[in-house]
Design a protein around this motif. Structure first.
Motif, PDB file in Angstrom:
ATOM      1  N   ASP A 263       3.403  37.335 -30.014  1.00  0.00           N
ATOM      2  CA  ASP A 263       2.712  38.605 -30.197  1.00  0.00           C
ATOM      3  C   ASP A 263       1.293  38.314 -30.690  1.00  0.00           C
ATOM      4  N   LEU A 264       0.330  38.399 -29.781  1.00  0.00           N
ATOM      5  CA  LEU A 264      -1.088  38.170 -30.099  1.00  0.00           C
ATOM      6  C   LEU A 264      -1.877  39.406 -29.672  1.00  0.00           C
ATOM      7  N   PRO A 265      -2.052  40.363 -30.557  1.00  0.00           N
ATOM      8  CA  PRO A 265      -2.704  41.629 -30.176  1.00  0.00           C
ATOM      9  C   PRO A 265      -4.144  41.471 -29.698  1.00  0.00           C
ATOM     10  N   GLY A 266      -4.792  40.344 -30.015  1.00  0.00           N
ATOM     11  CA  GLY A 266      -6.183  40.170 -29.617  1.00  0.00           C
ATOM     12  C   GLY A 266      -6.388  39.842 -28.152  1.00  0.00           C
ATOM     13  N   VAL A 267      -5.347  39.447 -27.435  1.00  0.00           N
ATOM     14  CA  VAL A 267      -5.486  39.092 -26.031  1.00  0.00           C
ATOM     15  C   VAL A 267      -5.945  40.307 -25.232  1.00  0.00           C
ATOM     16  N   GLY A 268      -7.040  40.150 -24.495  1.00  0.00           N
ATOM     17  CA  GLY A 268      -7.562  41.228 -23.666  1.00  0.00           C
ATOM     18  C   GLY A 268      -8.437  42.227 -24.388  1.00  0.00           C
ATOM     19  N   GLU A 269      -8.534  42.128 -25.695  1.00  0.00           N
ATOM     20  CA  GLU A 269      -9.393  43.014 -26.480  1.00  0.00           C
ATOM     21  C   GLU A 269     -10.770  42.371 -26.675  1.00  0.00           C
ATOM     22  N   ASN A 270     -11.671  43.104 -27.345  1.00  0.00           N
ATOM     23  CA  ASN A 270     -12.982  42.576 -27.708  1.00  0.00           C
ATOM     24  C   ASN A 270     -13.871  42.291 -26.486  1.00  0.00           C
ATOM     25  N   TYR A 271     -13.611  42.969 -25.352  1.00  0.00           N
ATOM     26  CA  TYR A 271     -14.426  42.759 -24.159  1.00  0.00           C
ATOM     27  C   TYR A 271     -15.877  43.147 -24.440  1.00  0.00           C
ATOM     28  N   GLN A 272     -16.798  42.245 -24.045  1.00  0.00           N
ATOM     29  CA  GLN A 272     -18.224  42.487 -24.249  1.00  0.00           C
ATOM     30  C   GLN A 272     -19.008  42.092 -23.004  1.00  0.00           C
ATOM     31  N   ASP A 273     -20.141  42.736 -22.830  1.00  0.00           N
ATOM     32  CA  ASP A 273     -21.077  42.457 -21.749  1.00  0.00           C
ATOM     33  C   ASP A 273     -22.459  42.773 -22.300  1.00  0.00           C
ATOM     34  N   HIS A 274     -23.475  42.598 -21.492  1.00  0.00           N
ATOM     35  CA  HIS A 274     -24.816  43.068 -21.814  1.00  0.00           C
ATOM     36  C   HIS A 274     -25.109  44.279 -20.928  1.00  0.00           C
ATOM     37  N   HIS A 275     -25.725  45.296 -21.492  1.00  0.00           N
ATOM     38  CA  HIS A 275     -26.035  46.508 -20.742  1.00  0.00           C
ATOM     39  C   HIS A 275     -27.383  46.351 -20.049  1.00  0.00           C
ATOM     40  N   CYS A 276     -27.379  46.478 -18.745  1.00  0.00           N
ATOM     41  CA  CYS A 276     -28.543  46.111 -17.940  1.00  0.00           C
ATOM     42  C   CYS A 276     -29.139  47.326 -17.234  1.00  0.00           C
ATOM     43  N   MET A 277     -30.467  47.293 -17.080  1.00  0.00           N
ATOM     44  CA  MET A 277     -31.188  48.305 -16.312  1.00  0.00           C
ATOM     45  C   MET A 277     -32.185  47.592 -15.395  1.00  0.00           C
TER      46      MET A 277
ATOM     47  N   MET B 226     -12.138  33.333 -30.357  1.00  0.00           N
ATOM     48  CA  MET B 226     -11.920  32.184 -31.231  1.00  0.00           C
ATOM     49  C   MET B 226     -12.192  32.621 -32.668  1.00  0.00           C
ATOM     50  N   LYS B 227     -11.157  33.082 -33.306  1.00  0.00           N
ATOM     51  CA  LYS B 227     -11.254  33.472 -34.714  1.00  0.00           C
ATOM     52  C   LYS B 227      -9.852  33.510 -35.303  1.00  0.00           C
ATOM     53  N   ALA B 228      -9.752  33.852 -36.553  1.00  0.00           N
ATOM     54  CA  ALA B 228      -8.451  33.827 -37.234  1.00  0.00           C
ATOM     55  C   ALA B 228      -7.463  34.745 -36.528  1.00  0.00           C
ATOM     56  N   ARG B 229      -6.220  34.306 -36.462  1.00  0.00           N
ATOM     57  CA  ARG B 229      -5.181  35.120 -35.834  1.00  0.00           C
ATOM     58  C   ARG B 229      -5.057  36.469 -36.521  1.00  0.00           C
ATOM     59  N   SER B 230      -5.201  36.476 -37.836  1.00  0.00           N
ATOM     60  CA  SER B 230      -5.083  37.715 -38.599  1.00  0.00           C
ATOM     61  C   SER B 230      -6.231  38.675 -38.322  1.00  0.00           C
ATOM     62  N   ASP B 231      -7.291  38.162 -37.739  1.00  0.00           N
ATOM     63  CA  ASP B 231      -8.464  38.982 -37.424  1.00  0.00           C
ATOM     64  C   ASP B 231      -8.535  39.322 -35.939  1.00  0.00           C
ATOM     65  N   GLY B 232      -7.412  39.173 -35.238  1.00  0.00           N
ATOM     66  CA  GLY B 232      -7.383  39.468 -33.810  1.00  0.00           C
ATOM     67  C   GLY B 232      -7.744  38.291 -32.933  1.00  0.00           C
ATOM     68  N   GLY B 233      -7.749  37.095 -33.518  1.00  0.00           N
ATOM     69  CA  GLY B 233      -8.078  35.905 -32.748  1.00  0.00           C
ATOM     70  C   GLY B 233      -6.950  35.475 -31.830  1.00  0.00           C
ATOM     71  N   VAL B 234      -7.329  34.722 -30.793  1.00  0.00           N
ATOM     72  CA  VAL B 234      -6.369  34.222 -29.805  1.00  0.00           C
ATOM     73  C   VAL B 234      -6.309  32.702 -29.825  1.00  0.00           C
ATOM     74  N   VAL B 235      -7.463  32.055 -30.099  1.00  0.00           N
ATOM     75  CA  VAL B 235      -7.486  30.595 -30.173  1.00  0.00           C
ATOM     76  C   VAL B 235      -8.161  30.172 -31.477  1.00  0.00           C
ATOM     77  N   ASP B 236      -7.833  28.964 -31.897  1.00  0.00           N
ATOM     78  CA  ASP B 236      -8.486  28.403 -33.074  1.00  0.00           C
ATOM     79  C   ASP B 236      -9.711  27.597 -32.657  1.00  0.00           C
ATOM     80  N   ALA B 237     -10.349  26.942 -33.628  1.00  0.00           N
ATOM     81  CA  ALA B 237     -11.579  26.215 -33.343  1.00  0.00           C
ATOM     82  C   ALA B 237     -11.358  24.989 -32.466  1.00  0.00           C
ATOM     83  N   ARG B 238     -10.108  24.547 -32.321  1.00  0.00           N
ATOM     84  CA  ARG B 238      -9.784  23.452 -31.402  1.00  0.00           C
ATOM     85  C   ARG B 238      -9.322  23.995 -30.050  1.00  0.00           C
ATOM     86  N   LEU B 239      -9.506  25.287 -29.850  1.00  0.00           N
ATOM     87  CA  LEU B 239      -9.206  25.973 -28.590  1.00  0.00           C
ATOM     88  C   LEU B 239      -7.719  26.130 -28.318  1.00  0.00           C
TER      89      LEU B 239
END
Length: 655
Positions: free
Chosen positions: A310-324, A595-608
């Protein structure tokens, strides 16, 4: 039918020996090519397989000649994947379509070739051991041979990828820099837009183009295709990974399906004795994880996938740059790529001769020559509205820690400027530059002629999105995708404004700013009205009547010292409504396996490593926990280089 290094092999003819590997990469995009190429070169005995959903790119003109990059984004392209969101009121009740690289080399084989590095504070804010700017700089240098200036401390000179200004310097770009120097007297020129530690000066954009040959320089060719003699390094093209296989809690291989018209749909399996690495990008990697039972239990149960982790962060936190992309008509003597892109015989013959003989000219070019990473002054921030003003009396920016909210200090929340920019003087709010040709606009809106674009994109939008699977086992099934552009979705920094208003304010200001620069260029011949806001007929802010400007139009530039256009509150509302309908992707998707703490919605650690299992890593643009102030190719490259180092250390190999 599957392709191994260009050889077509029916799946049923694959031998068991072929199906056994040390390392399997699910995806052969930018980061995967770098990591796999480095590991294969360091230890040719390693049996490495890259499984790629798209086709090979080796030796094809569309991936070699720089000016042809637009062909990869055209309808019918076989080298892209498209993700479509539902219509959203936040963007004018239309869907957002995101295109990704789907071929060997990924986006780096089809993109604009922009050499645009993140600023140092971006990497420092990831707050992960081994990933600070100081630690990543040697790896950034390791990727490149910088061909424009010697002995620059933040650049490399013996790496696989060539960096130059390309084969031409257009008069449109020269005029842009000349106008900027006279119009924007608060800023000056900058020698290097991508030295990591400074911004806010005008200069020339570098590109992933070899100065000597005029060819695209990309990791597929420079890290992978140059190792054809290594029979242990294999690419399986046109094959989609369905899921990761496990023995207990250790990844042991992948299940895949051939992705072409001749495929029977039969699932195949390949095994990895040491490691599986997911490198399928911000869309593909979270989908593979979820089909493998790794993700939010709520999402997995909804589509019928048994929950492994159970990793709730998977698929979340999607980001892009807004372009014109803001287009303008150009004078007949403007040097643009329009004729080449339209395939005009005389224009093509002229530049083909130069390219064949010298490796230079507009065929060795992407049209993007000059610009700025813009950091606003206090007066400019005031024009953007409350989201960018630093007048909040609460916590000072110097008291913030990377990634930390103000509530930790018991202080009131900060403005977007305070929280994101004030503590990081190397951090711009947007990239703004000129492009010599019509890109980013439906060509049916324009007549034959010459055009230029003064475009921009915001680096750190507050809006966030998400992407999740809709099918338990069909890798071709469209996902549930919400990009979150200009939406309020819980990412507010200060109660006085919302994520949507902060992001929209910047787009409105960017339109005004870019237009002032554009209308002062000597080659300017009026706006392409069909791609601008429609103001009232008698409005001083108005453009010409809707429709293309005639070829013989006499409209020309205003003087450098002409007053700026004054916009009324009604004009601002018109620009806001237009911006919602016109904002688009910059093709810079990231963050969905943070890549952040699991408790903070992370999916991978610093070693990937993916949390909760063994022998499974992620190495692609899904791992950045926060955005970067740049085109994302350089970040994908350094993720690949860092992944190679990490994997090499764990295998006892010096990379």
């Amino acid at each position: 039918m599957l392709s191994f290094w260009g050889r077509t092999v029916p799946p049923q003819q694959l031998t068991m020996a072929t199906k056994q590997y040390d390392i399997i990469f699910a995806g052969a995009g930018t980061a995967a090519c770098v990591a796999a190429g480095r590991l294969a070169a360091a230890d040719p005995s390693l049996k490495i397989l890259l499984v790629e959903a798209g086709p090979h790119t080796h030796g094809l003109d569309a991936h070699v000649q720089p000016y042809r990059y637009v062909s990869n984004l055209a309808p019918g392209s076989t080298t892209i994947g498209a993700y479509v969101s539902p219509p959203s009121p936040a963007v004018g009740d239309r869907p957002i379509v995101i295109v990704t690289g789907q071929c060997v080399g990924g986006a780096s084989a089809i993109n604009f070739m922009m050499y645009t590095r993140a600023c140092a504070s971006d990497y420092d804010d990831w707050n992960a051991p081994g990933w600070s700017a100081e630690e990543l700089l040697p790896l950034l240098k390791k990727t490149e041979t910088y061909q424009e200036a010697p002995d620059q401390p933040t650049h490399g000179y013996d790496g696989p990828l060539k960096v130059s200004h390309g084969g031409h310097f257009t008069n449109v770009a020269q005029q842009f820099l000349d106008v900027a120097a006279k119009y924007d007297t608060e800023r000056g020129a900058i020698d290097d837009l991508n030295a990591l530690y400074e911004c806010d000066g005008y200069g020339r954009w570098a590109k992933w183009i070899d100065k000597e040959t005029g060819q695209r320089s990309d990791p597929a060719r420079q890290y992978i295709y140059n190792q054809t003699g290594n029979s242990n390094l294999e690419i399986m093209a046109n094959a989609r990974v369905v899921r990761v296989l496990f023995e207990g809690d250790r990844a042991s291989g992948v299940e895949y399906v051939a992705d072409d018209a001749n495929s029977s749909g039969t699932r195949q399996v390949v095994h990895a004795s040491r490691l599986v690495v997911l490198s399928a990008g911000a869309f593909g990697t979270p989908a593979i994880l979820e089909r493998s039972g790794i993700g939010s239990a709520r999402v997995l149960e909804k589509v019928g996938v048994p929950v492994r982790v159970d990793l709730p962060g998977v698929g979340e936190n999607y980001q892009d740059h807004h372009c014109m992309f803001i287009p303008y008509h150009a004078a007949d003597d403007a040097e643009t790529l329009d004729g080449l892109w339209r395939g005009e015989p005389e224009e093509t013959a002229h530049w083909q001769k130069i390219y064949d003989e010298e490796g230079k000219g507009l065929m060795a070019h992407n049209g993007v020559d000059a610009g700025i990473k813009l950091r606003p002054t206090p007066a400019e921030r005031a024009q953007m509205g409350p989201a960018f003003q630093d007048t909040h009396p609460g916590l000072g920016a110097q008291d913030m820690q990377p990634g930390e909210g103000t509530e930790a200090h018991g202080a009131s929340p900060l403005t977007h400027w305070d929280a994101t920019f004030a503590r990081a003087p190397d951090r711009p709010v947007m990239a703004l530059g000129c492009l010599s040709g019509l890109v980013g606009v439906d060509p049916s809106l324009a007549l034959k002629g010459k055009y230029f674009v003064v475009g921009f994109y915001s680096f750190y939008p507050l809006s966030r999105g998400r992407v999740h699977i809709m099918s338990a086992d069909d890798p071709r099934a469209p996902p549930a995708f919400e990009p979150g552009f200009l939406e309020d979705n819980g990412t507010n920094v200060h109660p006085a404004y919302s994520a949507a208003s902060a992001d929209l304010d910047l787009l409105v200001w960017g339109y005004k700013r870019s237009r002032e620069l554009a209308r002062r260029l000597p080659v300017y011949r009026g706006e392409l009205a069909s791609a601008h806001p429609v103001f009232a007929a008698d409005d001083a802010a108005g453009v010409e009547a809707p429709g293309p400007v005639p070829m013989n139009s006499k409209r020309g530039p205003v003087p450098i010292d002409a007053p700026d256009i004054v916009y009324s509150a009604e004009d601002d509302a018109i620009i806001e409504r237009w911006a919602r309908r016109a904002v688009t992707t910059t093709w810079h998707s990231l963050g969905t396996c943070a890549m952040k703490a699991r408790s903070d919605g992370g999916v991978v650690d610093a070693r990937l490593n993916v949390y909760g299992v063994k022998g499974l890593k992620v190495a692609d643009l899904s791992i950045p926990p926060s955005n970067v102030g740049a085109n994302t190719c350089s970040t994908a490259l350094v993720i690949g280089e860092r992944a190679a180092v990490i994997i090499g250390e764990e295998l006892g190999i010096e990379v």
